[in-house]
Design an enzyme around this catalytic site. Structure first.
Site, mmCIF file in Angstrom:
data_model
loop_
_atom_site.group_PDB
_atom_site.id
_atom_site.type_symbol
_atom_site.label_atom_id
_atom_site.label_comp_id
_atom_site.label_asym_id
_atom_site.label_seq_id
_atom_site.Cartn_x
_atom_site.Cartn_y
_atom_site.Cartn_z
ATOM 1 N N HIS A 1 -62.862 35.405 20.476
ATOM 2 C CA HIS A 1 -64.080 35.870 19.937
ATOM 3 C C HIS A 1 -63.919 35.869 18.046
ATOM 4 C CE1 HIS A 1 -65.424 37.137 23.841
ATOM 5 N NE2 HIS A 1 -64.142 37.728 23.780
ATOM 6 N N LYS B 1 -62.552 25.267 -7.118
ATOM 7 C CA LYS B 1 -62.255 24.909 -5.882
ATOM 8 C C LYS B 1 -61.154 24.033 -5.193
ATOM 9 C CE LYS B 1 -66.164 25.104 -3.464
ATOM 10 N NZ LYS B 1 -66.596 25.463 -2.214
ATOM 11 N N SER C 1 -64.168 20.058 -6.437
ATOM 12 C CA SER C 1 -65.792 20.322 -6.530
ATOM 13 C C SER C 1 -65.871 19.698 -7.882
ATOM 14 C CB SER C 1 -66.122 21.686 -6.207
ATOM 15 O OG SER C 1 -67.424 21.526 -6.964
ATOM 16 N N GLU D 1 -62.609 18.870 7.331
ATOM 17 C CA GLU D 1 -64.020 18.836 7.573
ATOM 18 C C GLU D 1 -64.389 17.518 8.129
ATOM 19 O OE1 GLU D 1 -66.259 21.285 4.612
ATOM 20 O OE2 GLU D 1 -64.371 20.661 3.569
#
Ligand code: ARG
Length: 460
Positions: free
Chosen positions: A159, A286, A280, A293
């Site tokens: 979980h 970043k 970024s 992804e």
């Protein structure tokens, strides 16, 4: 697009409308089948000669012409006529242009309906083998990472909540198991891909005295199809392949999800190399896990390909229908996407550092050894339900007093159950917790080492 004379033009009074030519053409995507189309045609022509359906001299001329075309296509020396409907017609036209009238004999005892299935089967056999190779490289990397981390302790999650400590090696091997099933699934699919369709012709077979075993043997098919109608209608092997790809992509997407989480500052378990991340355009601090992804995102495309092929086949009447031309783009997309993702993912994983201290710290805090306290009580004769309740109260007490389990005094423990002794501090040590799970499939160092040995033996 220039209008071309069609091989079926005998029956027609009017030329095909230009828009129709464009609408029906598949050449821009089935072009990539050319090596297989030519390989199949050479085998077919040789069989025709062996059966005396065409002469040996004719077959030789045809085969030499086809080999030249193959060479020129590979060198990018010829451009096929975009006005041709598909790769089969484009190659046949080029052949006739080169060798003359005899080129027209190649299509004897054959239809594009069995020809296209042949091309697809040859193509997919080859691609499946490549994919199995890519999975095998990934599994080798996982094995290497596992071997390096048989003492690295991390929190295991259920979980997405800290559950019990596990070895990082155990985590890698979990994915190893998934990818091993994937490789098996692809390999099993080869059995059904590896069936020669040649001879089915349009749907009913041919009245000419062909030898199906001969072409099958030349093309290294261990089997020939048993029903000509099924042969031209069947695309099960494509659906199966895309399903196998979907499962592999699903596994990759889950791995990616973990790496994305682990790369966050909050987790800090992993750092993907600069070479495999992007920045970024606005936020200078970043470093984004874009490959992970994208792999996660591309999984959706492959599922889409699966839905496309299943829907294409649903309710399709016997036998061949032109709808089946639409099997190619989803298949090609699934093949290319799965291969690319396996390749990039493996590279990225090989260029990722795992922060073992951070993992250990994370496993230390939290209550990941709570189950072991309950099991300790069970060994003392307490019923598991009651042991669970007692341990739950201990955890609640820790939370309230902002203490870890190791920080409680023996007197504290005894407030909850009189039978606690100082052994408890040993029981809740992470190494102890891990190594208590020494059965087959458990996370103990000994069990994991045993599994590593087994995998090495099998993959040798
Ligand atoms: N391009 C077609 C396909 O991909 C080849 C078979 C065409 N057959 C036909 N009778 N129109 O399925």
């Amino acid at each position: 697009m220039a209008q071309t004379k069609k091989p079926w033009s005998g029956r027609f009074q009017k030329a095909t409308a230009k828009d129709v030519e464009e609408f029906t053409s598949s050449l821009h995507f089935d072009y990539r089948l050319y090596p297989y189309d030519i390989e199949g045609s050479i085998a077919h022509a040789q069989m025709l000669a062996a059966q005396k359906i065409i002469s040996r001299a004719e077959a030789n001329k045809i085969c030499a012409g086809l080999k030249n075309i193959l060479r020129d296509l590979e060198k990018g020396k010829i451009k096929l006529d975009a006005a041709d409907e598909d790769i089969h017609m484009a190659i046949e036209r080029e052949l006739t242009r080169r060798v003359g009238h005899v080129g027209g004999k190649l299509h004897t005892a054959r239809s594009r309906n069995d020809q296209i299935v042949l091309d697809m089967r040859l193509f997919l056999r080859n691609q499946t083998e490549e994919i199995i190779g890519l999975i095998s490289s990934l599994r080798k990397l996982l094995l290497k990472l596992a071997k390096e981390n048989t003492n690295t302790i991390m929190p295991g999650y259920t979980h997405l909540q800290k559950a019990q400590p596990v070895l990082l090696a155990h985590y890698f091997l979990a994915f190893g198991e998934m990818f091993s099933r994937d490789a098996e699934r692809f390999a099993d699919g080869i059995k059904r891909i590896n069936v020669s369709p040649l001879g089915a012709a349009a749907l009913a077979g041919t009245g000419l005295p062909i030898d199906r075993h001969k072409t099958a043997k030349m093309l290294k098919f261990p089997e020939i199809s048993k029903n000509s109608m099924d042969t031209v209608a069947d695309r099960d092997f494509i659906a199966e392949f895309i399903f196998a790809s979907s499962v592999t992509m699903m596994h990759l997407s889950r791995f990616c999800e973990d790496l994305i989480l682990w790369s966050s500052e909050e987790f800090g378990f992993a750092e993907i190399s600069d070479a495999y991340t992007t920045g970024s355009s606005i936020m200078p601090q970043k470093k984004n896990p874009d490959i992970a992804e994208l792999v996660r995102g591309k999984t959706a495309r492959v599922y889409g390909d699966l839905v496309a092929i299943m829907t294409l086949l649903k309710g399709l009447p016997m036998a061949y229908n032109r709808d089946l031309q639409e099997d190619k783009e989803p298949l090609f997309d699934a093949v290319d996407t799965t291969k690319n993702c396996l390749m990039l993912f493996t590279q990225m994983l090989g260029n990722t550092k795992f922060n073992v201290e951070k993992m250990r710290e994370a496993a230390e805090d939290g209550f990941s050894s709570a189950t072991d306290i309950a099991e300790y009580l069970v060994k003392k004769g307490v019923a598991f339900r009651e042991a669970h309740e007692i341990t739950g109260r201990i955890v609640a007490y820790c939370l309230k007093s902002e203490k870890q389990l190791v920080e409680l005094s023996l007197a504290d423990y005894r407030k909850f159950y009189k039978g606690f002794s100082s052994e408890i501090y040993d029981v809740i040590k992470l190494e102890k917790v891990i190594n208590a799970r020494k059965h087959i499939g458990g996370t103990a160092t000994s069990a994991v080492a045993e599994r590593i040995k087994e995998i090495e033996r099998k993959t040798k």
